[in-house]
Write a protein that holds these residues in place. Structure first.
Motif, PDB file in Angstrom:
ATOM      1  N   SER A  75       0.814  -1.223   0.000  1.00  0.00           N
ATOM      2  CA  SER A  75       0.000   0.000   0.000  1.00  0.00           C
ATOM      3  C   SER A  75       0.842   1.266   0.000  1.00  0.00           C
ATOM      4  CB  SER A  75      -0.947   0.001   1.207  1.00  0.00           C
ATOM      5  OG  SER A  75      -1.868  -1.053   1.104  1.00  0.00           O
ATOM      6  N   LEU A  76       1.947   1.246  -0.743  1.00  0.00           N
ATOM      7  CA  LEU A  76       2.757   2.453  -0.865  1.00  0.00           C
ATOM      8  C   LEU A  76       2.092   3.450  -1.811  1.00  0.00           C
ATOM      9  CD1 LEU A  76       6.224   0.762  -1.187  1.00  0.00           C
ATOM     10  CD2 LEU A  76       5.596   2.386   0.587  1.00  0.00           C
ATOM     11  N   PRO A  77       2.237   4.761  -1.546  1.00  0.00           N
ATOM     12  CA  PRO A  77       1.755   5.758  -2.498  1.00  0.00           C
ATOM     13  C   PRO A  77       2.464   5.598  -3.842  1.00  0.00           C
ATOM     14  CG  PRO A  77       2.357   6.776  -0.415  1.00  0.00           C
ATOM     15  CD  PRO A  77       2.875   5.375  -0.377  1.00  0.00           C
ATOM     16  N   ALA A 120      11.976   8.134  -4.990  1.00  0.00           N
ATOM     17  CA  ALA A 120      11.312   6.962  -4.439  1.00  0.00           C
ATOM     18  C   ALA A 120      11.887   6.572  -3.090  1.00  0.00           C
ATOM     19  CB  ALA A 120      11.430   5.793  -5.418  1.00  0.00           C
ATOM     20  N   GLU A 121      13.216   6.537  -3.009  1.00  0.00           N
ATOM     21  CA  GLU A 121      13.871   6.096  -1.777  1.00  0.00           C
ATOM     22  C   GLU A 121      13.681   7.078  -0.640  1.00  0.00           C
ATOM     23  OE1 GLU A 121      16.618   5.457   1.310  1.00  0.00           O
ATOM     24  OE2 GLU A 121      16.806   7.146  -0.062  1.00  0.00           O
ATOM     25  N   ARG A 122      13.840   8.347  -0.909  1.00  0.00           N
ATOM     26  CA  ARG A 122      13.745   9.358   0.145  1.00  0.00           C
ATOM     27  C   ARG A 122      12.305   9.645   0.545  1.00  0.00           C
ATOM     28  NH1 ARG A 122      18.617  11.803   1.134  1.00  0.00           N
ATOM     29  NH2 ARG A 122      20.271  11.116  -0.288  1.00  0.00           N
ATOM     30  N   GLY A 123      11.371   9.492  -0.384  1.00  0.00           N
ATOM     31  CA  GLY A 123       9.980   9.763  -0.070  1.00  0.00           C
ATOM     32  C   GLY A 123       9.171   8.535   0.268  1.00  0.00           C
ATOM     33  N   ASP A 124       9.803   7.357   0.156  1.00  0.00           N
ATOM     34  CA  ASP A 124       9.127   6.093   0.458  1.00  0.00           C
ATOM     35  C   ASP A 124       7.855   5.942  -0.370  1.00  0.00           C
ATOM     36  OD1 ASP A 124       8.978   3.645   1.654  1.00  0.00           O
ATOM     37  OD2 ASP A 124       7.989   4.353   3.476  1.00  0.00           O
ATOM     38  N   VAL A 125       8.020   6.115  -1.678  1.00  0.00           N
ATOM     39  CA  VAL A 125       6.910   5.986  -2.618  1.00  0.00           C
ATOM     40  C   VAL A 125       7.355   5.133  -3.799  1.00  0.00           C
ATOM     41  CG1 VAL A 125       5.895   8.219  -2.010  1.00  0.00           C
ATOM     42  CG2 VAL A 125       7.576   8.085  -3.869  1.00  0.00           C
ATOM     43  N   GLY A 127       3.760  -3.724  -4.558  1.00  0.00           N
ATOM     44  CA  GLY A 127       3.702  -3.115  -3.237  1.00  0.00           C
ATOM     45  C   GLY A 127       3.018  -1.773  -3.203  1.00  0.00           C
ATOM     46  N   GLY A 128       2.426  -1.349  -4.320  1.00  0.00           N
ATOM     47  CA  GLY A 128       1.780  -0.049  -4.366  1.00  0.00           C
ATOM     48  C   GLY A 128       0.299  -0.124  -4.055  1.00  0.00           C
ATOM     49  N   ASN A 129      -0.260   1.030  -3.713  1.00  0.00           N
ATOM     50  CA  ASN A 129      -1.677   1.132  -3.392  1.00  0.00           C
ATOM     51  C   ASN A 129      -2.437   1.661  -4.605  1.00  0.00           C
ATOM     52  OD1 ASN A 129      -4.208   1.622  -2.400  1.00  0.00           O
ATOM     53  ND2 ASN A 129      -3.561   2.933  -0.702  1.00  0.00           N
ATOM     54  N   PRO A 130      -3.234   0.828  -5.267  1.00  0.00           N
ATOM     55  CA  PRO A 130      -3.964   1.298  -6.455  1.00  0.00           C
ATOM     56  C   PRO A 130      -5.001   2.359  -6.149  1.00  0.00           C
ATOM     57  CG  PRO A 130      -4.690  -0.896  -5.826  1.00  0.00           C
ATOM     58  CD  PRO A 130      -3.498  -0.585  -4.972  1.00  0.00           C
ATOM     59  N   GLU A 131      -5.339   2.533  -4.861  1.00  0.00           N
ATOM     60  CA  GLU A 131      -6.294   3.555  -4.464  1.00  0.00           C
ATOM     61  C   GLU A 131      -5.618   4.883  -4.132  1.00  0.00           C
ATOM     62  OE1 GLU A 131      -9.498   3.073  -4.625  1.00  0.00           O
ATOM     63  OE2 GLU A 131      -9.283   0.957  -5.181  1.00  0.00           O
ATOM     64  N   ASN A 132      -4.283   4.934  -4.249  1.00  0.00           N
ATOM     65  CA  ASN A 132      -3.562   6.160  -3.891  1.00  0.00           C
ATOM     66  C   ASN A 132      -2.500   6.468  -4.948  1.00  0.00           C
ATOM     67  OD1 ASN A 132      -2.782   8.425  -2.528  1.00  0.00           O
ATOM     68  ND2 ASN A 132      -1.728   7.350  -0.875  1.00  0.00           N
ATOM     69  N   ILE A 133      -2.974   6.864  -6.124  1.00  0.00           N
ATOM     70  CA  ILE A 133      -2.107   7.184  -7.260  1.00  0.00           C
ATOM     71  C   ILE A 133      -2.136   8.689  -7.495  1.00  0.00           C
ATOM     72  CG2 ILE A 133      -1.744   6.885  -9.741  1.00  0.00           C
ATOM     73  CD1 ILE A 133      -3.065   4.116  -9.472  1.00  0.00           C
ATOM     74  N   ARG A 188       1.040  10.974  -0.417  1.00  0.00           N
ATOM     75  CA  ARG A 188       0.637  10.028   0.633  1.00  0.00           C
ATOM     76  C   ARG A 188      -0.698  10.412   1.270  1.00  0.00           C
ATOM     77  NH1 ARG A 188       5.069   9.039   2.143  1.00  0.00           N
ATOM     78  NH2 ARG A 188       5.208   6.793   1.797  1.00  0.00           N
ATOM     79  N   THR A 189      -0.893  11.701   1.564  1.00  0.00           N
ATOM     80  CA  THR A 189      -2.032  12.128   2.381  1.00  0.00           C
ATOM     81  C   THR A 189      -2.955  13.148   1.731  1.00  0.00           C
ATOM     82  OG1 THR A 189      -0.896  13.999   3.435  1.00  0.00           O
ATOM     83  CG2 THR A 189      -0.558  11.808   4.412  1.00  0.00           C
ATOM     84  N   GLY A 190      -2.527  13.764   0.639  1.00  0.00           N
ATOM     85  CA  GLY A 190      -3.295  14.861   0.060  1.00  0.00           C
ATOM     86  C   GLY A 190      -2.995  16.199   0.695  1.00  0.00           C
TER      87      GLY A 190
END
Length: 544
Positions: free
Chosen positions: A98-100, A132-137, A183-189, A466-468
């Motif tokens: 569920s990663l952004p 990607a690495e620094r923002g954990d996305v 590992g990504g969240n399809p609901e948070n693209i 991640r949060t909007g």
């Protein structure tokens, strides 16, 4: 060819099953305990026919390990491979779930570019490993058709255009279907882009075909309302020019289109270079773009939206129109400024030139410094091409929002491009090196202040994904960034010294008011003489 790029995900994923076949990534070490996985060249659609919408990929057997960049994420130090990982790496499970997901659309005036374009010391400018690495996305970069193959249009159903937009849509749809396997969240693209890529992200947000497909959008230095983002007369201003260049000029439009469809794609692509720069673009096609962009913001009500510009977005273009602004001893005259305004406001006639000049020269005084006049020229093009349309888009989004949030920024870091005058701040596209972490990836060519700025941008952008809310998430930020609303228009000035005073209100409100109220209320001037001259020129070209 057009393919989506790669996937960097926590721990080495080995082989991942997508809906069309297996793909295998490669692990990249980012530091002593930092690793990202990269999956390159993952196809999201089949090779399209000429001027046709993308079609589904038939799938493949075996593993796909091709040559471009698609998705990314970082290795979490507290994670370990799952118990059922095979020693040969043929099956593994991502530790993070569920990663952004951030999908990047490159710029290039709709004419050129690629997801692995503009190499900097070995890596593409759009290489997403640091982000990607620094923002954990997870970062996804995608390719799409550009130039004549992507955006040539007749302005009607015969050749509707917007094929590049459909490619982007197909890529985003692929991400939606498959990203959970990485590992990504399809609901948070989140869709983000710069310049023509920002315009593309804006159109993706406004299209009725995008409902429920992604969640957030970031436009950097371009929106669908930008005057260069929509081609309103593609047949006369673009298609006929292309037809002449490839030997397809015909008085009968259907015959001309039939000839174009039989023409060599390479010749068509070359015919679209340079001469029609900024003429190829999106069109109202009644389908993906069903109406004028300003009337489509009801479709954007569900998406969180962040948009901004660079403080000198228009400087490079102004330097072409008025070369004296970049010459140390060059004299930029009143006539130069009025000439520039005449070119930008020709649909409104001489009245607009006088009114715009009075607004932009009001702070000069009786004997303005040469640098003040030159900077005004850059400001005019920045406002007209980038800043004012972006502020209008932000206001329309806030007005139409149904719970989604809106954020405005101004990137004003001083330029790193040598040879320009001291008054020049952030050039067009200078924000990208910081967002994609180049000061960390190539530290020897940057200073600590550049790494500070890069860290700030990565934090704000990935928090938003991640949060909007760019102020809230896993990354610390220097100051809170307030939302832009119907009645309050705050913006964040982004540079290497972000403090509480970096939050201001009503960005260039005097100039926005001029363009949106005074200028827009002026009657349009029908220039029949010019249209006749253009038609004569077209006829003359046919006999050469």
């Amino acid at each position: 060819k057009y393919v989506s790029t790669h996937i960097l995900i926590i721990i080495y994923l080995g082989v991942v099953q997508t809906d069309k076949g297996l793909v295998e990534g490669r692990s990249h070490r980012m530091g002593l305990f930092r690793t990202v996985d990269v999956f390159k060249g993952v196809p999201f659609a089949d090779v399209p026919g000429k001027w046709e919408k993308p079609k589904p990929h038939p799938g493949w057997s075996g593993r796909s390990l091709l040559q471009r960049l698609l998705l990314m994420d970082r290795w979490n130090l507290s994670s370990s491979p799952s118990d059922d990982d095979d020693d040969d790496g043929d099956s593994s499970s991502p530790v993070s779930t569920s990663l952004p997901v951030m999908v990047y659309l490159f710029g290039g005036a709709f004419m050129l570019g690629a997801s692995n374009d503009v190499a900097i010391l070995g890596d593409s400018l759009y290489d997403g490993k640091e982000l990607a690495e620094r923002g954990d996305v997870i970062v996804v970069t995608v390719n799409y058709r550009v130039g004549t193959m992507g955006f040539l249009s007749s302005g009607d159903a015969r050749l509707p255009g917007n094929y590049g937009l459909w490619d982007q849509h197909a890529a985003i749809s692929w991400v939606r279907r498959n990203i959970a396997a990485f590992g990504g969240n399809p609901e948070n693209i989140t869709i983000f882009g710069q310049s023509a890529g920002a315009v593309s992200a804006s159109y993706q947000m406004l299209s009725p075909h995008s409902k429920g497909l992604f969640r957030r959008v970031i436009s950097q230095c371009g929106v669908a309302l930008s005057p260069w983002a929509l081609q309103k007369n593609p047949m006369r201003l673009c298609l006929r020019q292309i037809a002449r260049k490839v030997g397809c000029s015909r008085s009968d439009e259907d015959e001309m289109l039939a000839c174009l469809k039989l023409s060599d794609p390479v010749g068509l692509t070359m015919a679209g270079k340079i001469d029609v720069f900024l003429l190829l673009g999106k069109v109202v096609d009644g389908d993906f773009v069903p109406d004028e962009p300003s009337r489509l913001f009801h479709n954007a009500a569900q998406f969180d939206y962040m948009a901004g510009v660079n403080s000198m977005d228009g400087h490079l273009f102004a330097g072409v129109d008025v070369p004296s602004i970049n010459k140390e001893n060059g004299n930029t005259t009143v006539e130069d400024v009025k000439g520039l305004l005449a070119g930008l406001t020709k649909e409104k006639g001489v009245t607009a030139v006088g009114s715009a000049y009075s607004v932009y020269s009001s702070h000069w005084g009786s004997a303005p410094e040469p640098a003040v006049v030159k900077k005004t020229v850059a400001d005019i093009e920045t406002d007209f091409l980038f800043l004012v349309p972006t502020q209008i888009a932000l206001q329309l989004h806030a007005n139409n929002s149904s719970g989604a949030r809106t954020y405005s920024y101004l990137f004003n870091m001083e330029t790193r491009i040598p040879g320009f005058p001291r008054w020049v701040e952030a050039e067009h596209a200078e924000d990208l090196q910081y967002l994609f972490g180049k000061p960390f990836a190539t530290p020897l060519v940057y200073f600590p202040r550049h790494r500070d700025l890069s860290g700030y941008m990565i934090a704000y952008w990935t928090n938003f994904a991640r949060t909007g809310d760019p102020s809230k998430g896993d990354s610390r930020v220097p100051v809170p960034w307030p939302a832009f609303t119907k009645h309050h228009q705050p913006y964040l000035a982004i540079n290497h010294k972000i403090t509480k005073s970096s939050v201001s209100y009503d960005l260039r409100s005097e100039y926005i008011s001029y363009w949106t109220k005074t200028y827009s209320s002026l009657p349009a001037v029908r220039r029949e003489e010019e249209e006749e001259e253009e038609e004569e020129e077209e006829g003359g070209d046919l006999t050469q």
